[in-house]
Write an enzyme that holds these catalytic residues in place. Structure first.
Site, short mmCIF file in Angstrom:
data_model
loop_
_atom_site.label_atom_id
_atom_site.label_comp_id
_atom_site.label_asym_id
_atom_site.label_seq_id
_atom_site.Cartn_x
_atom_site.Cartn_y
_atom_site.Cartn_z
N ASP A 1 0.71 -1.27 -0.12
CA ASP A 1 -0.01 -0.10 -0.31
C ASP A 1 0.79 1.30 -0.05
OD1 ASP A 1 -2.99 1.00 0.56
OD2 ASP A 1 -1.48 2.45 1.99
N HIS B 1 -3.02 14.51 -9.92
CA HIS B 1 -3.33 13.25 -10.17
C HIS B 1 -2.51 12.74 -11.22
CE1 HIS B 1 -6.98 12.86 -7.97
NE2 HIS B 1 -7.25 13.69 -8.24
N ASP C 1 -0.56 9.18 -10.91
CA ASP C 1 -0.30 8.07 -12.06
C ASP C 1 1.15 7.62 -12.10
OD1 ASP C 1 -3.01 8.22 -12.17
OD2 ASP C 1 -3.07 9.29 -14.00
N GLU D 1 -4.44 2.56 -4.64
CA GLU D 1 -2.86 2.41 -4.44
C GLU D 1 -2.28 1.10 -4.02
OE1 GLU D 1 -4.94 4.58 -0.89
OE2 GLU D 1 -5.19 4.28 -3.14
#
Length: 751
Positions: free
Chosen positions: A626, A639, A643, A670
């Site tokens: 994670d 964002h 990515d 994630e």
């Protein structure tokens, strides 16, 4: 010049003293006064000259201490002083004598050969040097034969003389040369890059953060005829799009131009996959990707032929399905009994005629059973032919041995007195078609035989497959309409022609040789088996047929029956379908952002490894990863950066998947999973630590995290699969370990 002024002042002083003395005391007093004053002036000039010589000597000593090539000329262009370093520049020149004219000094310097000047050009060099020397000053670079480069600085003095200083700038000149070469190399590289872009078979373009065009290649202009008027560096994307819309070049936008443009701008650079746009009757595939610095890279390809091929494939598939249904109906309507078996010899279908022969048998219940089982069933019901009555087991063994090998029809007498003619024919896919005809009346009467012959001829003429009769010399004796359609020539034109004329030129000779070898009694794969052969259609296009040739003996006459059908479109459709399925399978198992396996693929691989681990009693492991504080990362960096961060983690995961059966997958958001085959807890923990350290080494900044960099928390679980556990138990344990890692402060591995 200054010494001349001193001399003039002294002469004037003498004259003034002489005139004054003559006025006061007469000419004798004047002569005495003039002599005394002249002696004093001469003494003063001598003392000044000695002072000047001392200053010049001290200056010479200073220049000699600096060891610089230095030259001083007087107003008459004669040498007043030259340093030893200057003399060393020109071997053989020796000590430069005071009073030598500069022209003579320059001639000796060029004659010494120390200056890098071709021998034939020395006179011209000397002329240009003297011309430049006549000016007010000069700074030049002078290459020397020993490889050095000297910078010569010449300046006028206040006394109208010259000073020349020589500096060794070889290193500076070499650096300047390297810079020029690097600049030229950069220009060549830039030109080569532009040439490479122009040579690409696809349109290529780069847009800046404000969606202005930075770079494009010639292929882009070719894809959009007329775009040369507005495609230029600096044009905005929406401006270019509006021009295309105003011209009506995008059919999908006609009547809704503003709405289409808004949708296009909203999705620009965000789809993450190629998409199609119809432009002026052509289909363009567009793939837009954002770079890390916010630029947009776009690749465009003309895929009109591929789109048309897909349409043709869909039509071919529909046509094939329709033909399949028609074939089933035709087989069911045929006046002969037909059975169809698969490659494992299992019954697939029987037609209505076959069922009518044995109404007491439920053939639907026999579908899927092997032919051998059906023989046993027929034996138990007393339905075997009369020939099997003496030794049914032996007959069944012989019948199975002949299965799929018979080259001639088989005549059998059934227990109810009927006689049947059985023929078997294999297909290229391994299927077996069995036709059975009741030939009872044909055996009894010649007329019935003629009737059946006519019936068979009608079947041949109406059959969907091409059937031809071939003479011993290879000529076509008869063909049905399907064969004529396959040849795409009138039936009358084909009769009497060699059967090899239907084939492609490159195989005609080989087929003829195989046919002749069979006639000579040699084994040949051409007779009795299905073969795929290339043909040349009447329009010149290549094709492919599936053909089976069987010999039919009639007395001393040798005839051959060929059954063939055109499988060109079928093969093309099968190939296209396989390729499309392969692409679909890849897309359905891959996460589009990271390129890793998606969750569905992950669960399928877990199931496979779980079953394998049970069989081998070997451990499997899972790392549940994670990304720490990822929502903060997205909020802080955007964002697109988020990515890119996920793609970086995905790349590291791919590097950590060492075995061919290991699998890196995106679990959701994630969260990632690394599934490890044959891996115990120690190995899994080591792999997790390696992954965590790799991310630390990358040091990806995280502006809203306590550590100031991107980090991950990893939960590790390993177990040996047993039947009492479900595969999901592995992920449950890894998930619990992940929460322990987070509770312990993140950026760590926990079990």
């Amino acid at each position: 010049m200054q010494e001349a002024r001193w001399a003039l002042w002294g002469l004037a002083l003498c004259l003034l003293a002489g005139v004054t003395a003559a006025a006061l005391g007469g000419w004798q007093a004047s002569l005495m006064t003039l002599g005394v004053v002249a002696s004093l002036v001469l003494l003063a000039l001598t003392l000044r000259e000695q002072a000047l010589l001392k200053r010049l000597a001290r200056a010479a000593e200073a220049m000699a201490a600096l060891d610089l090539p230095f030259l001083i000329l007087d107003s008459e262009d004669r040498v007043r002083w030259a340093s030893a370093a200057f003399a060393r520049l020109y071997p053989g020149l020796g000590v430069v004598p005071v009073g030598m004219r500069y022209e003579e000094l320059a001639r000796r310097a060029i004659d010494s050969g120390a200056i890098q000047v071709p021998a034939a050009s020395r006179s011209e060099w000397l002329r240009q040097r003297l011309q430049a020397h006549a000016g007010e000053g000069d700074v030049r670079l002078q290459p020397m034969q020993d490889g050095r480069t000297l910078q010569v600085v010449e300046r006028r003095t206040r006394l109208k003389g010259w000073t020349s200083v020589y500096f060794d700038v070889s290193a500076l000149a070499a650096t300047e040369q390297k810079l020029r070469e690097a600049l030229e190399a950069g220009q060549r590289t830039q030109q080569m890059l532009q040439d490479a872009l122009d040579a690409l078979p696809a349109g290529f373009e780069i847009w800046d953060r404000d969606d202005r065009l930075l770079l494009f290649n010639q292929r882009l202009v070719e894809l959009y005829p007329g775009s040369a008027e507005y495609l230029r560096t600096g044009v905005r994307f929406d401006e270019a799009a509006r021009i295309q819309l105003d011209r009506g070049e995008i059919p999908a936008a006609v009547g809704r131009e503003s709405e289409w443009l808004g949708e296009r701008l909203a999705q620009r650079g965000k789809l993450g996959r190629p998409f199609l746009i119809e432009y002026a009757g052509r289909w363009i595939q567009v793939d837009e990707r954002r770079t890390r610095n916010g630029h947009l890279v776009c690749v465009r390809q003309d895929v009109s032929e591929l789109v048309e091929a897909r349409r043709a494939l869909s039509l071919a598939q529909a046509r094939s399905e329709r033909q399949h249904r028609l074939l089933e109906h035709a087989i069911d309507a045929m006046p002969v009994a037909v059975e169809l078996y698969d490659e494992q010899d299992r019954l697939l279908m029987v037609n209505r005629m076959f069922r009518s022969w044995h109404p007491q048998v439920d053939y639907d219940s026999l579908l899927g059973r092997r032919f051998e089982e059906m023989l046993l069933e027929a034996h138990s019901r007393g339905m075997l032919p009369v020939d099997a009555a003496g030794d049914p087991e032996r007959w069944m063994r012989e019948r199975l041995a002949q299965r799929r090998r018979a080259t001639e029809p088989l005549v059998q007498c059934l227990p109810d007195g009927r006689r049947t003619l059985t023929q078997e024919a294999g297909t290229p896919d391994g299927l077996l078609v069995v036709t059975r005809q009741d030939v009872t009346e044909l055996v009894r009467k010649e007329q019935a035989l003629s009737a059946v012959h006519a019936q068979l001829q009608a079947i041949v003429d109406t059959a969907g497959v091409a059937i031809a009769t071939i003479a011993e010399d290879g000529r076509l004796l008869s063909l049905n309409q399907a064969a004529a359609r396959l040849g795409q020539r009138p039936l009358a034109d084909m009769l009497g022609q060699p059967v090899s004329s239907l084939l492609a030129p490159e195989v005609q000779q080989a087929v003829v040789e195989e046919f002749n070898a069979y006639l000579r009694g040699q084994p040949s794969a051409l007779i009795g088996r299905r073969r795929e052969l290339p043909v040349l259609r009447a329009d010149g296009s290549p094709g492919l047929i599936s053909a089976a040739i069987t010999e039919v003996r009639s007395g001393d006459e040798r005839l051959f029956v060929a059954v063939f059908d055109d499988i060109t479109e079928q093969r093309l459709a099968e190939t296209a379908l396989r390729e499309a399925n392969a692409r679909l399978e890849q897309l359905s198992a891959t996460d589009p952002l990271t390129g890793l396996a998606n969750r569905r693929h992950l669960m399928e691989q877990l199931q496979r490894l779980w079953l394998h681990g049970q069989r081998e009693n070997s451990p499997i492991a899972a790392l549940l990863i994670d990304v720490d504080h990822f929502k903060r990362f997205n909020d802080h960096h955007g964002h697109q950066a988020g990515d890119a961060a996920l793609q970086l983690v995905a790349t590291l995961l791919q590097q950590a998947a060492r075995r061919g059966t290991d699998l890196a997958a995106r679990y959701g958001g994630e969260e990632f999973v690394l599934l490890l085959d044959h891996c115990d807890a120690d190995g899994a923990r080591e792999r997790a630590e390696v992954l965590r350290r790799l991310l630390i080494e990358r040091a990806l900044p995280h502006g809203d995290a306590p550590l100031g960099r991107l980090s991950v928390s990893i939960g590790v679980a390993s177990l040996v699969p047993v039947p009492t556990l479900r595969p999901e138990e592995l992920f449950s344990r890894a998930d619990a370990a992940l929460y322990r890692a987070k509770d312990a402060g993140r950026d760590r591995v926990s079990e």
